[in-house]
Scaffold this active site. Structure first.
Site, mmCIF file in Angstrom:
data_model
loop_
_atom_site.group_PDB
_atom_site.id
_atom_site.type_symbol
_atom_site.label_atom_id
_atom_site.label_comp_id
_atom_site.label_asym_id
_atom_site.label_seq_id
_atom_site.Cartn_x
_atom_site.Cartn_y
_atom_site.Cartn_z
ATOM 1 N N TYR A 59 0.788 -1.133 0.062
ATOM 2 C CA TYR A 59 -0.202 -0.083 0.191
ATOM 3 C C TYR A 59 0.826 1.409 0.075
ATOM 4 C CZ TYR A 59 -3.383 -3.367 1.339
ATOM 5 O OH TYR A 59 -4.247 -4.646 1.518
ATOM 6 N N HIS A 125 0.550 -11.844 0.458
ATOM 7 C CA HIS A 125 -0.575 -11.143 0.286
ATOM 8 C C HIS A 125 -1.383 -11.704 -0.853
ATOM 9 C CE1 HIS A 125 -1.315 -6.305 -0.482
ATOM 10 N NE2 HIS A 125 -2.892 -7.269 -0.573
HETATM 11 P P1 NAP Z 1 -14.180 -0.908 1.473
HETATM 12 O O1 NAP Z 1 -13.639 -1.255 2.991
HETATM 13 O O2 NAP Z 1 -15.047 -2.066 1.090
HETATM 14 O O3 NAP Z 1 -14.383 0.304 1.170
HETATM 15 C C1 NAP Z 1 -13.467 1.279 1.025
HETATM 16 C C2 NAP Z 1 -14.351 2.679 0.478
HETATM 17 O O4 NAP Z 1 -15.511 2.724 0.965
HETATM 18 C C3 NAP Z 1 -13.414 3.879 0.583
HETATM 19 O O5 NAP Z 1 -13.597 4.501 -0.570
HETATM 20 C C4 NAP Z 1 -14.124 4.594 1.741
HETATM 21 O O6 NAP Z 1 -14.147 6.102 1.478
HETATM 22 C C5 NAP Z 1 -15.509 4.017 1.511
HETATM 23 N N1 NAP Z 1 -16.405 3.955 2.699
HETATM 24 C C6 NAP Z 1 -16.024 3.640 4.017
HETATM 25 N N2 NAP Z 1 -16.990 3.681 4.923
HETATM 26 C C7 NAP Z 1 -18.026 4.209 4.248
HETATM 27 C C8 NAP Z 1 -19.202 4.614 4.604
HETATM 28 N N3 NAP Z 1 -19.637 4.150 6.016
HETATM 29 N N4 NAP Z 1 -20.090 5.093 3.626
HETATM 30 C C9 NAP Z 1 -19.721 5.212 2.395
HETATM 31 N N5 NAP Z 1 -18.623 4.989 2.140
HETATM 32 C C10 NAP Z 1 -17.812 4.387 2.896
HETATM 33 O O7 NAP Z 1 -12.793 -1.733 0.348
HETATM 34 P P2 NAP Z 1 -11.435 -1.710 0.670
HETATM 35 O O8 NAP Z 1 -10.296 -0.499 1.103
HETATM 36 O O9 NAP Z 1 -10.827 -2.389 -0.851
HETATM 37 O O10 NAP Z 1 -11.024 -2.993 1.539
HETATM 38 C C11 NAP Z 1 -10.926 -2.781 2.935
HETATM 39 C C12 NAP Z 1 -9.383 -3.072 3.427
HETATM 40 O O11 NAP Z 1 -9.267 -4.437 3.154
HETATM 41 C C13 NAP Z 1 -8.391 -2.320 2.570
HETATM 42 O O12 NAP Z 1 -8.281 -1.196 2.985
HETATM 43 C C14 NAP Z 1 -7.330 -3.279 2.858
HETATM 44 O O13 NAP Z 1 -6.745 -2.938 4.274
HETATM 45 C C15 NAP Z 1 -7.733 -4.665 2.705
HETATM 46 N N6 NAP Z 1 -7.724 -5.352 1.355
HETATM 47 C C16 NAP Z 1 -7.018 -6.073 1.059
HETATM 48 C C17 NAP Z 1 -6.862 -6.935 -0.142
HETATM 49 C C18 NAP Z 1 -6.058 -8.072 -0.151
HETATM 50 O O14 NAP Z 1 -5.616 -8.532 -1.588
HETATM 51 N N7 NAP Z 1 -5.739 -8.857 0.848
HETATM 52 C C19 NAP Z 1 -7.507 -6.467 -1.345
HETATM 53 C C20 NAP Z 1 -8.309 -5.317 -1.020
HETATM 54 C C21 NAP Z 1 -8.462 -4.712 0.330
HETATM 55 P P3 NAP Z 1 -13.563 7.002 2.580
HETATM 56 O O15 NAP Z 1 -12.186 6.475 2.977
HETATM 57 O O16 NAP Z 1 -13.907 8.361 2.011
HETATM 58 O O17 NAP Z 1 -14.681 6.931 3.872
#
Ligand code: NAP
Length: 291
Positions: A59, A125
């Site tokens: 990241y 990962h």
């Molecule tokens: P997510 O958590 O499903 O969604 C994050 C997005 O949603 C951001 O744009 C955030 O914007 C928005 N958001 C958050 N809360 C909200 C709410 N209450 N209302 C409206 N919008 C909201 O997606 P993600 O970041 O892809 O996944 C979460 C975490 O999983 C990542 O940050 C990472 O740590 C991990 N991840 C791991 C992998 C892997 O391959 N292992 C892949 C993807 C993700 P704002 O920040 O503006 O609130």
């Protein structure tokens, strides 16, 4: 407050009890101008009660770890505040760094950016070309050195998990982090039950479909019956499943609070039936989705 003070928890096979609600950090650390705001957001998350922080060397090329490191350092040095043992800090190693020599270097760099002595969980990962047996050895070496408490994987489907667990030391895998959300319910068919029998938490990444679920009409309808929001319902549906952790990312204090509140929503049988209609549970094997 200890890591088990959150209302939803998951058990690990080595007897730990982790909060099921954590914070994702993908997209943190990408913009130097926003750094102070991001550190503040993670500090706010820690004040709200988040204790699980998920990050990765990938990241922002270590930038997310560095932002998290600043926030954690500030929180740990404030008098009478958090203890290191209150936190569950998770990071991930690139597949091409998952060999014995490279992994140690990666882990040292992650620890330095996070300003920590150890990680609670270190994940591969995704699966790459380094043989899994070598990666297990590398993880075990880090455990023996005290640099990580335990290791796990990410983006492993059931066949990968079976292969891993059959290798020497493979049963030591503590967690698997996969794409799991209301629109991606495939893991419910086989992977989640398999992990449950091993007390191996399934960490649901992108549980909000990267924010898209915030606008879903069915979730909006159910949310209105609970005085909640669509994202709270999306997270509550996952949290209701034994052995599942969610790690939604937000850089906004209000949304961090909103997401945290998902733990207090109890879905009714009618809610569940409506969710199953809009997001049908898998009746056959679906290959694991990946972002
Ligand atoms: P997510 O958590 O499903 O969604 C994050 C997005 O949603 C951001 O744009 C955030 O914007 C928005 N958001 C958050 N809360 C909200 C709410 N209450 N209302 C409206 N919008 C909201 O997606 P993600 O970041 O892809 O996944 C979460 C975490 O999983 C990542 O940050 C990472 O740590 C991990 N991840 C791991 C992998 C892997 O391959 N292992 C892949 C993807 C993700 P704002 O920040 O503006 O609130």
């Amino acid at each position: 407050m200890s890591p088990s003070d959150s209302s939803h928890t998951v058990a690990t096979s080595d007897g730990a009890c982790w909060p099921a609600m954590g914070l994702g950090t993908w997209r943190y650390g990408e913009d130097a101008a926003g750094r102070a705001t991001e550190v503040k957001a993670i500090r706010a998350a820690l004040d709200i009660g988040y204790r699980v922080i998920d990050t990765a060397e990938m990241y922002a090329d270590g930038g997310a770890e560095s932002v998290a490191g600043d926030a954690i350092a500030q929180a740990l040095t404030r008098p009478g505040s958090l203890q290191r043992s209150d936190l569950v800090v998770v990071s991930k190693v690139y597949p091409h760094h998952a060999s014995r020599r490279e992994m140690r270097r990666s882990c040292e760099a992650s620890l330095s950016r996070l300003r920590l002595d150890y990680l609670d969980l270190y994940l591969l990962h995704w699966r790459g070309t380094v043989p899994l047996a070598q990666t297990i050895e590398a993880f075990e070496d880090l455990v023996a050195r005290g640099m990580i408490k335990r290791w796990g994987v990410s983006n492993f489907d059931i066949d990968d998990m079976r292969e891993l667990s059959a290798l020497p030391g493979g049963a030591g895998c503590a967690a698997n982090q996969v794409y799991f959300s209301l629109t991606q319910r495939g893991p419910e068919f086989d992977l989640l039950p398999w992990q449950r029998t091993r007390t191996m938490p399934l960490m649901a990444y992108s549980p909000l479909d990267q924010g898209a679920l915030a606008h879903h009409p069915t979730l909006r309808r159910i949310a209105s019956r609970h005085d909640g929001t669509p994202t709270q319902v999306a997270l509550a549906a996952l949290l209701a499943q034994t052995g599942v952790m969610v790690i939604p990312k937000s850089g906004n204090e209000q949304r961090l609070r909103e997401n945290w509140g998902a733990q207090y929503i109890r879905l009714t049988p009618d809610d569940r039936a409506e969710l199953d209609k809009a997001f049908p549970p898998p009746r056959t094997k679906h290959p694991l989705a990946m972002l």
